[in-house]
Design a protein around this motif. Structure first.
Motif, PDB file in Angstrom:
ATOM      1  N   MET A 105       0.845  -1.199   0.000  1.00 51.57           N
ATOM      2  CA  MET A 105       0.000   0.000   0.000  1.00 51.57           C
ATOM      3  C   MET A 105       0.879   1.247   0.000  1.00 51.57           C
ATOM      4  N   ARG A 106       0.643   2.158  -0.946  1.00 54.43           N
ATOM      5  CA  ARG A 106       1.385   3.412  -0.981  1.00 54.43           C
ATOM      6  C   ARG A 106       0.544   4.518  -0.364  1.00 54.43           C
ATOM      7  N   HIS A 107       1.117   5.186   0.621  1.00 53.94           N
ATOM      8  CA  HIS A 107       0.505   6.362   1.219  1.00 53.94           C
ATOM      9  C   HIS A 107       1.340   7.577   0.830  1.00 53.94           C
ATOM     10  N   PHE A 108       0.770   8.768   0.998  1.00 48.22           N
ATOM     11  CA  PHE A 108       1.496  10.009   0.716  1.00 48.22           C
ATOM     12  C   PHE A 108       1.518  10.830   1.997  1.00 48.22           C
ATOM     13  N   LEU A 109       2.480  10.489   2.866  1.00 52.75           N
ATOM     14  CA  LEU A 109       2.580  11.168   4.155  1.00 52.75           C
ATOM     15  C   LEU A 109       3.673  12.224   4.158  1.00 52.75           C
ATOM     16  N   THR A 110       4.806  11.925   3.534  1.00 59.24           N
ATOM     17  CA  THR A 110       5.859  12.912   3.308  1.00 59.24           C
ATOM     18  C   THR A 110       6.537  12.568   1.987  1.00 59.24           C
ATOM     19  N   LEU A 111       7.250  13.541   1.429  1.00 57.83           N
ATOM     20  CA  LEU A 111       7.993  13.306   0.191  1.00 57.83           C
ATOM     21  C   LEU A 111       9.190  12.391   0.428  1.00 57.83           C
ATOM     22  N   ARG A 112       9.556  12.182   1.682  1.00 58.38           N
ATOM     23  CA  ARG A 112      10.668  11.300   2.018  1.00 58.38           C
ATOM     24  C   ARG A 112      10.419   9.888   1.480  1.00 58.38           C
ATOM     25  N   ASP A 113       9.147   9.492   1.421  1.00 61.68           N
ATOM     26  CA  ASP A 113       8.785   8.126   1.053  1.00 61.68           C
ATOM     27  C   ASP A 113       8.743   7.901  -0.461  1.00 61.68           C
ATOM     28  N   PHE A 114       9.060   8.936  -1.247  1.00 61.50           N
ATOM     29  CA  PHE A 114       8.953   8.848  -2.699  1.00 61.50           C
ATOM     30  C   PHE A 114      10.304   9.111  -3.352  1.00 61.50           C
ATOM     31  N   THR A 115      10.556   8.422  -4.455  1.00 56.14           N
ATOM     32  CA  THR A 115      11.780   8.655  -5.212  1.00 56.14           C
ATOM     33  C   THR A 115      11.600   9.877  -6.102  1.00 56.14           C
ATOM     34  N   LYS A 116      12.700  10.380  -6.613  1.00 58.82           N
ATOM     35  CA  LYS A 116      12.628  11.485  -7.562  1.00 58.82           C
ATOM     36  C   LYS A 116      11.789  11.091  -8.772  1.00 58.82           C
ATOM     37  N   LYS A 117      12.000   9.883  -9.272  1.00 60.13           N
ATOM     38  CA  LYS A 117      11.257   9.392 -10.435  1.00 60.13           C
ATOM     39  C   LYS A 117       9.761   9.404 -10.154  1.00 60.13           C
TER      40      LYS A 117
END
Length: 307
Positions: A1-13
């Protein structure tokens, strides 16, 4: 499951994929094309903190994508009135397809996500405001300012500052943060950003001199000096932030074509002058509109990557 809590959890891509989706969605909307990417889907919007832009943009965005948004204030649900967060999360995520939460403690949204069966979006916490940074970076891309940006953040070391740290560390641009003494960014957030910056090539500098931070910047941004919940500190903060207002004299220190961004609401005569707000109104209110498009891009991306 992907959540959007902070940008830390996402890659640049992944961040750039969301921005590309948002730009495509905006282009379609301007052409009168409405793709029902989330038809028959529901978004639960939990507001423990009130908002203008967050509610209007998420509710409108979900409608335009063919879905439906439910506004839930802390007066409408049992969350915070006896029911544990984990129980509310289990119930709402068993009925709705996505959840957006705007609240105080970041730990609350983390706990909710731990027990949620569907994607959870951070609409703002006291620690981070990542959806605003999607809109801000989308706006920068539209104006041709991205990886080569030199961003100067002038003001309080708050949730917006923390989110700028995460964005810079992921994308790889230069970020200079100037705060008054005693109002610096959280040391743990800064430490995380500096670690990530080693991989992306980002340059991150923190200081207490706004004139040093703004020198030759291509983007200047700020936020209110007293965030929601800090009203009792307003008078004290106005004194502490003397010399931190972004005005014409300060903007003269930037690159010739530098742009000014503000997440709004703006308090003219405090963190920004009336003159600068008027001069940069086009980009500021385009930035505000981009909350709609960026969040639509985010919701579509999360729906595509939910499992």
């Amino acid at each position: 499951m992907r959540h959007f809590l902070t940008l830390r959890d996402f890659t640049k891509k992944e961040i750039l994929e969301i921005i590309d989706l948002a730009l495509e969605i905006k282009k379609d909307l301007k052409a009168g094309i409405y793709k029902k990417e989330l038809e028959n889907k529901t978004l639960a919007m939990i507001f423990e903190k009130s908002s203008t832009r967050t509610r209007v943009s998420f509710e409108t965005g979900m409608f335009q994508l063919g879905g439906h948004a439910l506004f839930l204030s802390n007066r409408d649900i049992h969350l915070g009135r006896g029911e544990p967060v984990k129980d509310t999360a289990r119930v709402i995520s068993s009925i709705c397809d996505m959840v957006m939460i705007r609240t105080f403690e970041h730990s609350m949204i983390e706990e909710f996500a731990d027990y949620s069966k569907v994607p959870v979006i951070n609409g703002l916490t006291d620690s981070y405001h990542p959806v605003q940074l999607l809109a801000d970076y989308m706006t920068m891309v539209e104006y041709g300012i991205n990886e080569d940006a030199v961003v100067a953040y002038i003001g309080d070391g708050n949730n917006m500052t923390h989110s700028w740290l995460m964005l810079a560390a992921k994308i790889g641009f230069e970020l200079r943060i100037a705060t008054p003494k005693g109002y610096e960014v959280d040391s743990k957030v800064l430490e995380d950003a500096l670690k990530m910056a080693k991989e992306s090539g980002a340059v991150i500098k923190v200081m207490n001199d706004p004139k040093e931070a703004i020198q030759d910047a291509t983007i200047v941004t700020t936020d209110t000096w007293a965030s929601m919940g800090q009203e009792d500190e307003k008078e004290e903060r106005v004194k502490a932030f003397k010399g931190f207002m972004v005005d014409g004299l300060m903007m003269c220190l930037t690159k010739k074509d530098a742009k000014f961004l503000h997440c709004l609401p703006a308090y003219r005569g405090q963190e920004v002058s009336e003159e600068i707000m008027d001069q940069h109104a086009e980009i500021i209110f385009n930035e505000a509109e981009n909350r709609l498009h960026a969040q639509k891009g985010l919701m579509v991306w999360l729906a595509q990557h939910a499992r």
